[in-house]
Scaffold this motif. Structure first.
Motif, PDB file in Angstrom:
ATOM      1  N   PHE A 205       0.833  -1.002  -0.113  1.00 43.46           N
ATOM      2  CA  PHE A 205       0.042  -0.125   0.022  1.00 43.46           C
ATOM      3  C   PHE A 205       0.853   1.148   0.005  1.00 43.46           C
ATOM      4  O   PHE A 205       1.754   1.477   0.670  1.00 43.46           O
ATOM      5  CB  PHE A 205      -1.114   0.154   1.190  1.00 43.46           C
ATOM      6  CG  PHE A 205      -1.800   1.247   1.570  1.00 43.46           C
ATOM      7  CD1 PHE A 205      -2.818   1.498   0.807  1.00 43.46           C
ATOM      8  CD2 PHE A 205      -1.059   2.269   2.062  1.00 43.46           C
ATOM      9  CE1 PHE A 205      -3.562   2.576   1.098  1.00 43.46           C
ATOM     10  CE2 PHE A 205      -1.911   3.683   2.264  1.00 43.46           C
ATOM     11  CZ  PHE A 205      -2.922   3.787   1.803  1.00 43.46           C
ATOM     12  N   HIS A 206       0.568   2.159  -0.576  1.00 42.79           N
ATOM     13  CA  HIS A 206       1.365   3.485  -0.834  1.00 42.79           C
ATOM     14  C   HIS A 206       0.360   4.605  -1.122  1.00 42.79           C
ATOM     15  O   HIS A 206      -0.467   4.682  -2.039  1.00 42.79           O
ATOM     16  CB  HIS A 206       2.543   3.374  -1.912  1.00 42.79           C
ATOM     17  CG  HIS A 206       3.462   4.315  -1.564  1.00 42.79           C
ATOM     18  ND1 HIS A 206       4.643   4.433  -2.355  1.00 42.79           N
ATOM     19  CD2 HIS A 206       3.704   5.218  -0.536  1.00 42.79           C
ATOM     20  CE1 HIS A 206       5.448   5.390  -1.885  1.00 42.79           C
ATOM     21  NE2 HIS A 206       5.006   5.808  -0.910  1.00 42.79           N
ATOM     22  N   PHE A 215      -3.440  10.098  -3.764  1.00 40.83           N
ATOM     23  CA  PHE A 215      -3.156   8.878  -4.223  1.00 40.83           C
ATOM     24  C   PHE A 215      -3.291   7.830  -3.312  1.00 40.83           C
ATOM     25  O   PHE A 215      -2.729   8.013  -2.311  1.00 40.83           O
ATOM     26  CB  PHE A 215      -1.856   8.788  -5.116  1.00 40.83           C
ATOM     27  CG  PHE A 215      -2.001   9.292  -6.277  1.00 40.83           C
ATOM     28  CD1 PHE A 215      -2.149   8.475  -7.430  1.00 40.83           C
ATOM     29  CD2 PHE A 215      -1.613  10.503  -6.824  1.00 40.83           C
ATOM     30  CE1 PHE A 215      -1.912   8.741  -8.811  1.00 40.83           C
ATOM     31  CE2 PHE A 215      -1.832  10.997  -8.042  1.00 40.83           C
ATOM     32  CZ  PHE A 215      -1.574   9.964  -9.249  1.00 40.83           C
ATOM     33  N   GLU A 216      -4.011   6.611  -3.504  1.00 37.85           N
ATOM     34  CA  GLU A 216      -3.766   5.569  -2.332  1.00 37.85           C
ATOM     35  C   GLU A 216      -3.791   4.210  -3.440  1.00 37.85           C
ATOM     36  O   GLU A 216      -4.821   3.912  -4.155  1.00 37.85           O
ATOM     37  CB  GLU A 216      -5.090   5.482  -1.571  1.00 37.85           C
ATOM     38  CG  GLU A 216      -5.131   6.665  -0.441  1.00 37.85           C
ATOM     39  CD  GLU A 216      -6.078   6.634   0.385  1.00 37.85           C
ATOM     40  OE1 GLU A 216      -6.952   5.539   0.384  1.00 37.85           O
ATOM     41  OE2 GLU A 216      -6.490   7.711   1.115  1.00 37.85           O
ATOM     42  N   ILE A 217      -2.704   3.596  -3.715  1.00 31.69           N
ATOM     43  CA  ILE A 217      -2.548   2.254  -4.256  1.00 31.69           C
ATOM     44  C   ILE A 217      -2.533   1.249  -3.537  1.00 31.69           C
ATOM     45  O   ILE A 217      -1.720   1.431  -2.534  1.00 31.69           O
ATOM     46  CB  ILE A 217      -1.482   2.553  -5.418  1.00 31.69           C
ATOM     47  CG1 ILE A 217      -0.122   2.613  -4.851  1.00 31.69           C
ATOM     48  CG2 ILE A 217      -1.662   3.938  -6.229  1.00 31.69           C
ATOM     49  CD1 ILE A 217       1.205   2.660  -5.794  1.00 31.69           C
ATOM     50  N   THR A 218      -2.664   0.165  -4.081  1.00 31.45           N
ATOM     51  CA  THR A 218      -2.713  -1.349  -3.582  1.00 31.45           C
ATOM     52  C   THR A 218      -2.374  -2.134  -4.565  1.00 31.45           C
ATOM     53  O   THR A 218      -2.870  -2.338  -5.485  1.00 31.45           O
ATOM     54  CB  THR A 218      -3.974  -1.514  -2.712  1.00 31.45           C
ATOM     55  OG1 THR A 218      -4.347  -0.538  -1.903  1.00 31.45           O
ATOM     56  CG2 THR A 218      -3.722  -3.024  -2.002  1.00 31.45           C
ATOM     57  N   ASP A 282       6.067   6.556  -9.616  1.00 27.65           N
ATOM     58  CA  ASP A 282       6.999   6.866  -8.633  1.00 27.65           C
ATOM     59  C   ASP A 282       6.475   6.041  -7.332  1.00 27.65           C
ATOM     60  O   ASP A 282       7.266   5.424  -6.687  1.00 27.65           O
ATOM     61  CB  ASP A 282       7.057   8.310  -8.372  1.00 27.65           C
ATOM     62  CG  ASP A 282       7.982   9.002  -9.178  1.00 27.65           C
ATOM     63  OD1 ASP A 282       8.636   8.399  -9.949  1.00 27.65           O
ATOM     64  OD2 ASP A 282       8.186  10.287  -9.080  1.00 27.65           O
ATOM     65  N   LEU A 283       5.075   6.018  -7.211  1.00 31.01           N
ATOM     66  CA  LEU A 283       4.622   5.593  -5.954  1.00 31.01           C
ATOM     67  C   LEU A 283       4.658   3.996  -6.195  1.00 31.01           C
ATOM     68  O   LEU A 283       5.057   3.309  -5.086  1.00 31.01           O
ATOM     69  CB  LEU A 283       3.132   6.005  -5.720  1.00 31.01           C
ATOM     70  CG  LEU A 283       2.875   7.381  -5.537  1.00 31.01           C
ATOM     71  CD1 LEU A 283       1.420   7.582  -5.583  1.00 31.01           C
ATOM     72  CD2 LEU A 283       3.311   7.510  -3.908  1.00 31.01           C
ATOM     73  N   ASP A 286       8.588   3.032  -5.849  1.00 32.89           N
ATOM     74  CA  ASP A 286       8.971   3.196  -4.342  1.00 32.89           C
ATOM     75  C   ASP A 286       8.601   1.959  -3.421  1.00 32.89           C
ATOM     76  O   ASP A 286       9.353   1.412  -2.649  1.00 32.89           O
ATOM     77  CB  ASP A 286       8.762   4.497  -3.910  1.00 32.89           C
ATOM     78  CG  ASP A 286       9.516   5.671  -4.314  1.00 32.89           C
ATOM     79  OD1 ASP A 286      10.367   5.352  -5.111  1.00 32.89           O
ATOM     80  OD2 ASP A 286       8.800   6.883  -4.205  1.00 32.89           O
ATOM     81  N   VAL A 287       7.186   1.850  -3.649  1.00 31.62           N
ATOM     82  CA  VAL A 287       6.869   0.715  -2.692  1.00 31.62           C
ATOM     83  C   VAL A 287       7.282  -0.758  -3.100  1.00 31.62           C
ATOM     84  O   VAL A 287       7.320  -1.741  -2.115  1.00 31.62           O
ATOM     85  CB  VAL A 287       5.185   0.780  -2.898  1.00 31.62           C
ATOM     86  CG1 VAL A 287       4.449  -0.133  -4.084  1.00 31.62           C
ATOM     87  CG2 VAL A 287       4.676   0.078  -1.514  1.00 31.62           C
ATOM     88  N   LEU A 288       7.672  -0.923  -4.281  1.00 34.29           N
ATOM     89  CA  LEU A 288       8.179  -2.269  -4.607  1.00 34.29           C
ATOM     90  C   LEU A 288       9.451  -2.525  -4.179  1.00 34.29           C
ATOM     91  O   LEU A 288       9.917  -3.654  -3.777  1.00 34.29           O
ATOM     92  CB  LEU A 288       8.316  -2.318  -6.225  1.00 34.29           C
ATOM     93  CG  LEU A 288       6.938  -2.632  -7.045  1.00 34.29           C
ATOM     94  CD1 LEU A 288       7.382  -2.488  -8.521  1.00 34.29           C
ATOM     95  CD2 LEU A 288       6.249  -3.882  -6.579  1.00 34.29           C
TER      96      LEU A 288
END
Length: 293
Positions: A205-206, A215-218, A282-283, A286-288
């Motif tokens: 989650f980021h 932004f809220e990604i899952t 970018d999000l 980065d979370v990866l």
């Protein structure tokens, strides 16, 4: 089997970033980033010029807690460095490979990103952003930041062509183009990155919320194979709602991908570039990083 280092001894890991930009003397801005997780907390501050030079005039780093090697001298040595291609490598060389060094590099990257959120145009020019016309803001963007053209769909020819064809809303304000003298927290950003292990799956989650983005990604991955099973996000705020909205659906192209060492390189054609979204890229990239063994 993916076995992230950040999950050793725990089922969930979370990192938060608090960042803001203040006005500084002359053509400069002051950027502050606080990066924290359960193991360490730091604050990196830099006074920099705006586009097109993005030059660091002063930089410092405070360790607020946890295991972080002494990096003060290395960060201070970045004075004169430009936050353009090669900047990440320059910071990594400056801070070395001691405890928490990668954490400090990540904070410096966030400073470079903040430096691209506020400009210093003449105030009378910046007041065009108060017109309520999104195209006025778009034109100010491409004047204030020379690296925007084709950086994403919105600033491509295809994105520009959508003005006048549909309703387009923008949260952009004059202060983002020309801060008032001494203005504090002209731009404020908060990011939360989280990795959770749950029943043979890894859930990434980021989120990022600031003056102009929401932004809220899952992503949900199979821990055994690394295959992306689910990719979704919500975007309650975008710089140009109605244009930035277009490339958001590309997140679905990640379903079925394998989170291996090459995925970061494959992200560009999938969700980035002139047909994608720079923030989504970018999000995700980065979370990866949280999956690193």
């Amino acid at each position: 089997m993916i076995q992230p280092a950040v999950l050793r001894g725990r089922a969930s890991y979370e990192r938060t970033m608090e960042g803001w930009t203040d006005d500084a003397d002359g053509d400069a801005l002051a950027h502050t980033v606080r990066l924290t997780d359960a193991d360490r907390q730091i604050e990196l501050r830099a006074v920099t010029t705006t586009s097109p030079t993005y030059e660091i005039r002063h930089a410092s780093c405070r360790v607020l807690g946890g295991d972080v090697a002494s990096v003060g001298a290395g960060i201070a040595s970045l004075c004169g460095a430009r936050m353009i291609a090669g900047f990440t490598r320059r910071v990594a060389e400056a801070v070395g490979n001691g405890a928490g060094a990668a954490f400090v590099v990540d904070a410096a990257i966030e400073v470079a990103r903040l430096a691209r959120q506020v400009a210093k145009l003449p105030r009378d020019q910046a007041e065009r952003a108060a017109s309520g016309d999104a195209l006025d803001c778009w034109e100010l963007d491409t004047t204030g930041w020379i690296d925007l053209p084709d950086s994403c769909f919105t600033y491509s020819a295809a994105g520009r062509s959508l003005f006048g064809t549909r309703p387009i809303a923008t949260p952009m304000q004059p202060d983002l183009y020309s801060p008032r003298r001494g203005q504090q927290r002209v731009f404020v950003r908060r990011k939360v990155a989280r990795l959770t292990s749950l029943d043979g799956r890894l859930v990434l989650f980021h989120s990022m919320h600031d003056n102009v983005h929401g932004f809220e990604i899952t992503y949900e991955l199979d821990a055994a194979t690394g295959r992306v099973l689910r990719a979704e996000h919500v975007t309650p705020k975008l710089p140009y709602m109605g244009i930035c909205s277009e490339p958001q659906r590309r997140i679905n192209t990640l379903v079925g991908e394998i989170a291996d060492d090459g995925l970061r390189k494959r992200l560009g054609p999938l969700i980035g570039g002139a047909s994608g979204c720079a923030q989504l890229y970018d999000l995700t990239a980065d979370v990866l990083k949280l999956l690193a063994p």
